[in-house]
Motif scaffolding. Structure first.
Motif, PDB file in Angstrom:
ATOM      1  N   MET A   1     -13.522   1.661  -1.742  1.00 15.56           N
ATOM      2  CA  MET A   1     -12.113   1.388  -2.050  1.00 15.56           C
ATOM      3  C   MET A   1     -11.243   2.045  -0.971  1.00 15.56           C
ATOM      4  O   MET A   1     -11.293   3.263  -0.781  1.00 15.56           O
ATOM      5  CB  MET A   1     -11.766   1.921  -3.435  1.00 15.56           C
ATOM      6  N   HIS A   2     -10.463   1.241  -0.288  1.00 12.68           N
ATOM      7  CA  HIS A   2      -9.677   1.721   0.852  1.00 12.68           C
ATOM      8  C   HIS A   2      -8.782   2.903   0.479  1.00 12.68           C
ATOM      9  O   HIS A   2      -8.761   3.911   1.197  1.00 12.68           O
ATOM     10  CB  HIS A   2      -8.827   0.577   1.425  1.00 12.68           C
ATOM     11  N   ASP A   3      -8.029   2.789  -0.613  1.00 10.99           N
ATOM     12  CA  ASP A   3      -7.097   3.867  -0.955  1.00 10.99           C
ATOM     13  C   ASP A   3      -7.840   5.158  -1.292  1.00 10.99           C
ATOM     14  O   ASP A   3      -7.391   6.256  -0.945  1.00 10.99           O
ATOM     15  CB  ASP A   3      -6.155   3.461  -2.092  1.00 10.99           C
ATOM     16  N   ILE A   4      -8.986   5.056  -1.922  1.00 13.48           N
ATOM     17  CA  ILE A   4      -9.784   6.246  -2.250  1.00 13.48           C
ATOM     18  C   ILE A   4     -10.313   6.886  -0.975  1.00 13.48           C
ATOM     19  O   ILE A   4     -10.295   8.111  -0.817  1.00 13.48           O
ATOM     20  CB  ILE A   4     -10.942   5.882  -3.208  1.00 13.48           C
TER      21      ILE A   4
ATOM     22  N   LEU B   1       0.838  -1.190   0.000  1.00 10.76           N
ATOM     23  CA  LEU B   1       0.000   0.000   0.000  1.00 10.76           C
ATOM     24  C   LEU B   1       0.878   1.246   0.000  1.00 10.76           C
ATOM     25  O   LEU B   1       1.863   1.319   0.717  1.00 10.76           O
ATOM     26  CB  LEU B   1      -0.909   0.037   1.232  1.00 10.76           C
ATOM     27  N   SER B   2       0.528   2.209  -0.824  1.00  9.78           N
ATOM     28  CA  SER B   2       1.213   3.496  -0.754  1.00  9.78           C
ATOM     29  C   SER B   2       0.502   4.320   0.304  1.00  9.78           C
ATOM     30  O   SER B   2      -0.601   4.010   0.718  1.00  9.78           O
ATOM     31  CB  SER B   2       1.171   4.201  -2.115  1.00  9.78           C
ATOM     32  N   ASP B   3       1.149   5.368   0.778  1.00  7.88           N
ATOM     33  CA  ASP B   3       0.532   6.199   1.802  1.00  7.88           C
ATOM     34  C   ASP B   3      -0.267   7.303   1.122  1.00  7.88           C
ATOM     35  O   ASP B   3       0.165   8.449   1.038  1.00  7.88           O
ATOM     36  CB  ASP B   3       1.573   6.748   2.760  1.00  7.88           C
ATOM     37  N   ASP B   4      -1.436   6.932   0.620  1.00  7.64           N
ATOM     38  CA  ASP B   4      -2.278   7.849  -0.132  1.00  7.64           C
ATOM     39  C   ASP B   4      -2.709   9.047   0.699  1.00  7.64           C
ATOM     40  O   ASP B   4      -2.800  10.166   0.188  1.00  7.64           O
ATOM     41  CB  ASP B   4      -3.518   7.127  -0.649  1.00  7.64           C
ATOM     42  N   LYS B   5      -2.990   8.811   1.958  1.00  2.00           N
ATOM     43  CA  LYS B   5      -3.457   9.891   2.830  1.00  2.00           C
ATOM     44  C   LYS B   5      -2.405  10.986   2.946  1.00  2.00           C
ATOM     45  O   LYS B   5      -2.703  12.170   2.761  1.00  2.00           O
ATOM     46  CB  LYS B   5      -3.817   9.321   4.201  1.00  2.00           C
TER      47      LYS B   5
ATOM     48  N   GLY C   1      -4.022  15.599 -10.193  1.00  2.00           N
ATOM     49  CA  GLY C   1      -4.458  14.213 -10.209  1.00  2.00           C
ATOM     50  C   GLY C   1      -3.690  13.391  -9.201  1.00  2.00           C
ATOM     51  O   GLY C   1      -3.001  13.917  -8.330  1.00  2.00           O
ATOM     52  N   PHE C   2      -3.792  12.089  -9.356  1.00  2.00           N
ATOM     53  CA  PHE C   2      -3.118  11.145  -8.466  1.00  2.00           C
ATOM     54  C   PHE C   2      -2.978   9.840  -9.226  1.00  2.00           C
ATOM     55  O   PHE C   2      -3.938   9.385  -9.832  1.00  2.00           O
ATOM     56  CB  PHE C   2      -3.960  10.923  -7.201  1.00  2.00           C
ATOM     57  N   ASP C   3      -1.839   9.267  -9.249  1.00  2.00           N
ATOM     58  CA  ASP C   3      -1.512   7.963  -9.835  1.00  2.00           C
ATOM     59  C   ASP C   3      -0.397   8.068 -10.862  1.00  2.00           C
ATOM     60  O   ASP C   3       0.239   7.088 -11.161  1.00  2.00           O
ATOM     61  CB  ASP C   3      -2.696   7.252 -10.509  1.00  2.00           C
ATOM     62  N   ASP C   4      -0.210   9.236 -11.468  1.00  2.00           N
ATOM     63  CA  ASP C   4       0.832   9.440 -12.473  1.00  2.00           C
ATOM     64  C   ASP C   4       0.706   8.441 -13.619  1.00  2.00           C
ATOM     65  O   ASP C   4       1.660   7.787 -13.991  1.00  2.00           O
ATOM     66  CB  ASP C   4       2.227   9.372 -11.835  1.00  2.00           C
ATOM     67  N   VAL C   5      -0.493   8.355 -14.181  1.00  2.00           N
ATOM     68  CA  VAL C   5      -0.686   7.470 -15.329  1.00  2.00           C
ATOM     69  C   VAL C   5      -0.035   8.088 -16.563  1.00  2.00           C
ATOM     70  O   VAL C   5       0.152   9.296 -16.654  1.00  2.00           O
ATOM     71  CB  VAL C   5      -2.181   7.183 -15.602  1.00  2.00           C
ATOM     72  N   GLU C   6       0.317   7.247 -17.499  1.00  2.00           N
ATOM     73  CA  GLU C   6       1.019   7.708 -18.697  1.00  2.00           C
ATOM     74  C   GLU C   6       0.234   8.770 -19.459  1.00  2.00           C
ATOM     75  O   GLU C   6       0.805   9.733 -19.967  1.00  2.00           O
ATOM     76  CB  GLU C   6       1.304   6.513 -19.611  1.00  2.00           C
TER      77      GLU C   6
ATOM     78  N   VAL D   1       0.474  12.843  -8.511  1.00  2.00           N
ATOM     79  CA  VAL D   1       1.272  12.129  -7.519  1.00  2.00           C
ATOM     80  C   VAL D   1       1.387  10.689  -7.982  1.00  2.00           C
ATOM     81  O   VAL D   1       0.391  10.082  -8.366  1.00  2.00           O
ATOM     82  CB  VAL D   1       0.587  12.153  -6.131  1.00  2.00           C
ATOM     83  N   GLU D   2       2.592  10.136  -7.964  1.00  2.00           N
ATOM     84  CA  GLU D   2       2.751   8.745  -8.376  1.00  2.00           C
ATOM     85  C   GLU D   2       2.417   7.822  -7.222  1.00  2.00           C
ATOM     86  O   GLU D   2       2.996   7.900  -6.144  1.00  2.00           O
ATOM     87  CB  GLU D   2       4.177   8.459  -8.841  1.00  2.00           C
ATOM     88  N   ALA D   3       1.449   6.966  -7.441  1.00  2.00           N
ATOM     89  CA  ALA D   3       1.095   5.941  -6.466  1.00  2.00           C
ATOM     90  C   ALA D   3       1.945   4.711  -6.747  1.00  2.00           C
ATOM     91  O   ALA D   3       2.629   4.621  -7.764  1.00  2.00           O
ATOM     92  CB  ALA D   3      -0.385   5.603  -6.570  1.00  2.00           C
ATOM     93  N   CYS D   4       1.877   3.771  -5.871  1.00  2.00           N
ATOM     94  CA  CYS D   4       2.593   2.521  -6.049  1.00  2.00           C
ATOM     95  C   CYS D   4       2.188   1.880  -7.379  1.00  2.00           C
ATOM     96  O   CYS D   4       0.998   1.693  -7.638  1.00  2.00           O
ATOM     97  CB  CYS D   4       2.246   1.595  -4.890  1.00  2.00           C
TER      98      CYS D   4
END
Length: 158
Positions: free
Chosen positions: A35-38, A3-7, A119-124, A136-139
């Motif tokens: 969803m826990h991370d959300i 788990l990444s530290d999303d919080k 945003g969050f996740d750093d998708v391509e 933000v880049e998530a795991c």
């Protein structure tokens, strides 16, 4: 599980918007609370907004769907609030942020000059849009799992 530290990451993003961009009104485009991370991202947003003493009401949070098709509905909602328009819209993932950017631009807003969108996740895909999206880049493992779940969910709906 990993788990990444999303919080903490969302809290840091709120700090960045306040400290570096002098944002006083920040709205949040969340996602499904099951969803826990959300849920952790939303909790981090709420906690940091309150601890920083900036304007905050629960209405500043809109429940999205983590997908590209939510931009119009979210922007309609945010711009319908009685307050002044937001300085920033922080999104729980990049797909929603991309759609919010596109919708704001279609309405004549300049991103980020008029309204900052993050945003969050750093998708391509977030690297290929203009204006460039702050994210933000998530795991990577979590990102891949989330992507698969969203694709499966949308395939079931169609």
């Amino acid at each position: 599980s990993v788990l990444s530290d999303d919080k903490k990451a969302i809290m840091a993003m709120v700090d960045h918007l306040i400290d570096e961009h002098n944002a006083k009104r920040i709205y949040y485009l969340s996602g499904p609370s099951y969803m826990h991370d959300i849920r952790m991202r939303e909790d981090g947003f709420r906690e940091r907004m309150k601890s920083r003493g900036v304007a905050f009401r629960e209405e500043y949070i809109f429940m999205g769907n983590l997908w590209y098709n939510i931009g119009k509905e979210a922007v309609d909602y945010f711009l319908s609030l009685d307050d002044e328009r937001p300085d920033a819209i922080l999104c729980a993932n990049d797909y929603m942020a991309i759609s919010v950017c596109e919708e704001l631009c279609d309405r004549g807003f300049r991103v980020p000059e008029d309204i900052i969108v993050t945003g969050f996740d750093d998708v391509e895909e977030a690297r290929d849009i203009y204006p460039m999206l702050t994210t933000v880049e998530a795991c990577p493992i979590l990102r891949d799992v989330l992507w698969k779940l969203l694709k499966r969910r949308n395939e079931v709906k169609n």
